[in-house]
Design a protein around this motif. Structure first.
Motif, PDB file in Angstrom:
ATOM      1  N   TRP A  77       0.815  -1.261   0.055  1.00  9.96           N
ATOM      2  CA  TRP A  77       0.200   0.067  -0.041  1.00  9.96           C
ATOM      3  C   TRP A  77       0.724   1.249   0.082  1.00  9.96           C
ATOM      4  CZ3 TRP A  77      -4.698  -0.697   3.572  1.00  9.96           C
ATOM      5  CH2 TRP A  77      -5.666  -1.657   3.241  1.00  9.96           C
ATOM      6  N   GLY A  78       2.086   1.141   0.339  1.00 13.71           N
ATOM      7  CA  GLY A  78       3.051   2.354   0.336  1.00 13.71           C
ATOM      8  C   GLY A  78       2.672   3.628   1.435  1.00 13.71           C
ATOM      9  N   ILE A  79       2.745   4.637   0.893  1.00 10.25           N
ATOM     10  CA  ILE A  79       2.437   5.700   1.749  1.00 10.25           C
ATOM     11  C   ILE A  79       1.064   5.818   2.304  1.00 10.25           C
ATOM     12  CG2 ILE A  79       2.701   8.086   1.914  1.00 10.25           C
ATOM     13  CD1 ILE A  79       4.644   8.446  -0.203  1.00 10.25           C
ATOM     14  N   ARG A  80       0.257   5.406   1.496  1.00 12.75           N
ATOM     15  CA  ARG A  80      -1.215   5.397   2.055  1.00 12.75           C
ATOM     16  C   ARG A  80      -1.571   4.603   3.194  1.00 12.75           C
ATOM     17  NH1 ARG A  80      -5.235   8.291  -1.373  1.00 12.75           N
ATOM     18  NH2 ARG A  80      -6.620   6.832  -0.041  1.00 12.75           N
ATOM     19  N   GLY A  81      -0.676   3.327   2.821  1.00 11.92           N
ATOM     20  CA  GLY A  81      -0.624   2.327   4.075  1.00 11.92           C
ATOM     21  C   GLY A  81       0.029   2.665   5.225  1.00 11.92           C
ATOM     22  N   VAL A  82       0.959   3.542   5.169  1.00 11.47           N
ATOM     23  CA  VAL A  82       1.345   4.006   6.504  1.00 11.47           C
ATOM     24  C   VAL A  82       0.524   5.035   7.308  1.00 11.47           C
ATOM     25  CG1 VAL A  82       3.248   5.489   7.618  1.00 11.47           C
ATOM     26  CG2 VAL A  82       3.908   3.502   5.840  1.00 11.47           C
ATOM     27  N   ALA A  83      -0.302   5.789   6.382  1.00 13.01           N
ATOM     28  CA  ALA A  83      -1.209   6.883   6.863  1.00 13.01           C
ATOM     29  C   ALA A  83      -2.474   6.003   7.322  1.00 13.01           C
ATOM     30  CB  ALA A  83      -1.829   7.684   5.695  1.00 13.01           C
ATOM     31  N   PHE A  84      -2.904   4.947   6.947  1.00  6.21           N
ATOM     32  CA  PHE A  84      -3.968   4.070   7.189  1.00  6.21           C
ATOM     33  C   PHE A  84      -3.627   3.436   8.552  1.00  6.21           C
ATOM     34  CE2 PHE A  84      -5.934   4.247   2.781  1.00  6.21           C
ATOM     35  CZ  PHE A  84      -7.084   4.771   3.107  1.00  6.21           C
ATOM     36  N   ALA A  85      -2.340   2.980   8.746  1.00  9.27           N
ATOM     37  CA  ALA A  85      -2.038   2.423   9.920  1.00  9.27           C
ATOM     38  C   ALA A  85      -2.084   3.191  11.055  1.00  9.27           C
ATOM     39  CB  ALA A  85      -0.622   1.718   9.718  1.00  9.27           C
ATOM     40  N   THR A  86      -1.466   4.580  10.870  1.00  9.00           N
ATOM     41  CA  THR A  86      -1.617   5.648  11.887  1.00  9.00           C
ATOM     42  C   THR A  86      -3.134   5.987  12.210  1.00  9.00           C
ATOM     43  OG1 THR A  86       0.506   6.677  11.058  1.00  9.00           O
ATOM     44  CG2 THR A  86      -0.981   7.903  12.252  1.00  9.00           C
ATOM     45  N   VAL A  87      -3.977   6.099  11.159  1.00 13.71           N
ATOM     46  CA  VAL A  87      -5.352   6.490  11.548  1.00 13.71           C
ATOM     47  C   VAL A  87      -6.088   5.659  12.268  1.00 13.71           C
ATOM     48  CG1 VAL A  87      -7.764   7.243  10.430  1.00 13.71           C
ATOM     49  CG2 VAL A  87      -5.450   8.365   9.721  1.00 13.71           C
ATOM     50  N   ILE A  88      -6.018   4.324  11.880  1.00 12.87           N
ATOM     51  CA  ILE A  88      -6.421   3.121  12.628  1.00 12.87           C
ATOM     52  C   ILE A  88      -6.117   2.974  14.042  1.00 12.87           C
ATOM     53  CG2 ILE A  88      -6.776   0.546  12.671  1.00 12.87           C
ATOM     54  CD1 ILE A  88      -6.626   0.719   9.471  1.00 12.87           C
ATOM     55  N   ALA A  89      -4.648   3.132  14.203  1.00  9.57           N
ATOM     56  CA  ALA A  89      -4.178   3.282  15.512  1.00  9.57           C
ATOM     57  C   ALA A  89      -4.787   4.257  16.488  1.00  9.57           C
ATOM     58  CB  ALA A  89      -2.597   3.257  15.761  1.00  9.57           C
ATOM     59  N   GLN A  90      -4.853   5.333  15.907  1.00  7.11           N
ATOM     60  CA  GLN A  90      -5.477   6.610  16.405  1.00  7.11           C
ATOM     61  C   GLN A  90      -6.939   6.381  16.812  1.00  7.11           C
ATOM     62  OE1 GLN A  90      -4.776   9.839  13.437  1.00  7.11           O
ATOM     63  NE2 GLN A  90      -3.049  10.597  14.506  1.00  7.11           N
ATOM     64  N   TYR A  91      -7.773   5.760  16.216  1.00  9.58           N
ATOM     65  CA  TYR A  91      -9.188   5.723  16.313  1.00  9.58           C
ATOM     66  C   TYR A  91      -9.185   4.397  17.513  1.00  9.58           C
ATOM     67  CZ  TYR A  91     -11.519   8.799  13.086  1.00  9.58           C
ATOM     68  OH  TYR A  91     -11.838   9.687  12.694  1.00  9.58           O
ATOM     69  N   VAL A  92      -8.178   3.544  17.559  1.00  7.64           N
ATOM     70  CA  VAL A  92      -8.127   2.610  18.608  1.00  7.64           C
ATOM     71  C   VAL A  92      -8.116   3.330  19.980  1.00  7.64           C
ATOM     72  CG1 VAL A  92      -6.947   0.599  19.356  1.00  7.64           C
ATOM     73  CG2 VAL A  92      -7.876   0.553  17.039  1.00  7.64           C
ATOM     74  N   SER A  93      -7.234   4.309  19.798  1.00  5.81           N
ATOM     75  CA  SER A  93      -6.711   4.807  21.047  1.00  5.81           C
ATOM     76  C   SER A  93      -7.792   5.694  21.647  1.00  5.81           C
ATOM     77  CB  SER A  93      -5.339   5.387  21.090  1.00  5.81           C
ATOM     78  OG  SER A  93      -5.470   6.421  20.270  1.00  5.81           O
ATOM     79  N   GLY A  94      -8.508   6.510  20.698  1.00  3.64           N
ATOM     80  CA  GLY A  94      -9.320   7.475  20.829  1.00  3.64           C
ATOM     81  C   GLY A  94     -10.872   6.952  21.257  1.00  3.64           C
ATOM     82  N   ILE A  95     -11.037   5.972  20.411  1.00  6.00           N
ATOM     83  CA  ILE A  95     -12.372   5.191  21.142  1.00  6.00           C
ATOM     84  C   ILE A  95     -12.181   4.391  22.367  1.00  6.00           C
ATOM     85  CG2 ILE A  95     -14.043   3.324  20.127  1.00  6.00           C
ATOM     86  CD1 ILE A  95     -13.484   4.414  17.387  1.00  6.00           C
ATOM     87  N   GLY A  96     -11.002   3.879  22.567  1.00  5.84           N
ATOM     88  CA  GLY A  96     -10.708   3.034  23.586  1.00  5.84           C
ATOM     89  C   GLY A  96     -10.647   3.807  24.781  1.00  5.84           C
ATOM     90  N   ILE A  97     -10.252   5.058  24.914  1.00  4.63           N
ATOM     91  CA  ILE A  97      -9.965   5.894  26.125  1.00  4.63           C
ATOM     92  C   ILE A  97     -11.409   6.512  26.569  1.00  4.63           C
ATOM     93  CG2 ILE A  97      -9.310   7.917  24.984  1.00  4.63           C
ATOM     94  CD1 ILE A  97      -7.204   8.035  27.522  1.00  4.63           C
ATOM     95  N   THR A  98     -12.087   6.768  25.399  1.00  8.24           N
ATOM     96  CA  THR A  98     -13.576   7.217  25.523  1.00  8.24           C
ATOM     97  C   THR A  98     -14.385   6.162  26.191  1.00  8.24           C
ATOM     98  OG1 THR A  98     -13.154   8.545  23.681  1.00  8.24           O
ATOM     99  CG2 THR A  98     -15.557   8.248  24.157  1.00  8.24           C
ATOM    100  N   LEU A  99     -14.303   4.813  25.730  1.00  7.54           N
ATOM    101  CA  LEU A  99     -15.080   3.778  26.551  1.00  7.54           C
ATOM    102  C   LEU A  99     -14.541   3.561  27.777  1.00  7.54           C
ATOM    103  CD1 LEU A  99     -15.549   1.241  23.576  1.00  7.54           C
ATOM    104  CD2 LEU A  99     -17.206   2.713  24.225  1.00  7.54           C
ATOM    105  N   TYR A 100     -13.479   3.839  27.811  1.00  8.20           N
ATOM    106  CA  TYR A 100     -13.107   3.506  29.435  1.00  8.20           C
ATOM    107  C   TYR A 100     -13.536   4.654  30.338  1.00  8.20           C
ATOM    108  CZ  TYR A 100      -9.944   3.574  33.510  1.00  8.20           C
ATOM    109  OH  TYR A 100      -9.432   3.411  34.703  1.00  8.20           O
ATOM    110  N   VAL A 101     -13.531   5.875  29.983  1.00  2.46           N
ATOM    111  CA  VAL A 101     -14.047   7.161  30.721  1.00  2.46           C
ATOM    112  C   VAL A 101     -15.536   6.750  30.902  1.00  2.46           C
ATOM    113  CG1 VAL A 101     -14.705   9.285  30.822  1.00  2.46           C
ATOM    114  CG2 VAL A 101     -12.287   8.582  30.198  1.00  2.46           C
ATOM    115  N   LEU A 102     -16.421   6.534  30.004  1.00  2.40           N
ATOM    116  CA  LEU A 102     -17.839   6.174  29.996  1.00  2.40           C
ATOM    117  C   LEU A 102     -18.181   4.966  30.919  1.00  2.40           C
ATOM    118  CD1 LEU A 102     -18.715   6.543  26.215  1.00  2.40           C
ATOM    119  CD2 LEU A 102     -19.142   8.309  28.124  1.00  2.40           C
ATOM    120  N   LEU A 103     -17.244   3.963  30.858  1.00  2.00           N
ATOM    121  CA  LEU A 103     -17.600   2.762  31.728  1.00  2.00           C
ATOM    122  C   LEU A 103     -17.139   2.835  32.960  1.00  2.00           C
ATOM    123  CD1 LEU A 103     -17.241   0.190  28.664  1.00  2.00           C
ATOM    124  CD2 LEU A 103     -19.287   1.073  29.651  1.00  2.00           C
TER     125      LEU A 103
END
Length: 144
Positions: A77-103
């Protein structure tokens, strides 16, 4: 889409222009996730809990490395693959910490819906205060 002026401002060389443009288009999709993570990690740190934000950050970093390897070495995937990897990791941490606080931190949440009403005097006072604060900051900044 407004990315070209940013690339011009950054003086991106022509040979990497297309790659940089595709990278930024994908990365900008992760701004919401980054904002979620930053908001809730600051909230937890303000209350003295710096461990949980660090755990979510570490999980995100490890996931990002794993996805980088997957999207570059396995899937070409090249450069776009690196960007997608970063965005996926960001969403995992963002949604994860949000769920932690909510629960786990229900006491931090408001018990009733917050109603925001802004009047003209409030806006003008805040704008004047913000302008004063900003100009004070510039006057205290040492020049080169």
């Amino acid at each position: 889409m407004g990315i070209d002026p940013i690339l011009h401002f950054l003086r991106v060389p022509a040979e990497v222009w297309d790659g940089m443009k595709s990278y930024l288009l994908v990365i900008f999709a992760g701004i919401i996730a980054t904002s979620l993570y930053n908001y809730f990690s600051c909230l937890l740190r303000a209350l003295g809990n710096s461990t949980i934000p660090l755990v979510f950050l570490a999980v995100s970093a490890i996931l990002n490395i794993g996805l980088d390897l997957l999207f570059i070495a396995v899937l070409p995937w090249g450069i776009r693959g690196v960007a997608f990897a970063t965005v996926i990791a960001q969403y995992v941490s963002g949604i994860g910490i949000t769920l932690y606080v909510l629960l786990k931190c229900r006491d931090l949440l408001p018990s009733s819906p917050v109603v925001c009403s802004i009047s003209s005097p409030t806006i003008s006072v805040r704008l004047v205060s913000g302008w004063q604060f900003q100009s004070d900051g510039y006057s205290l900044t040492p020049s080169d």
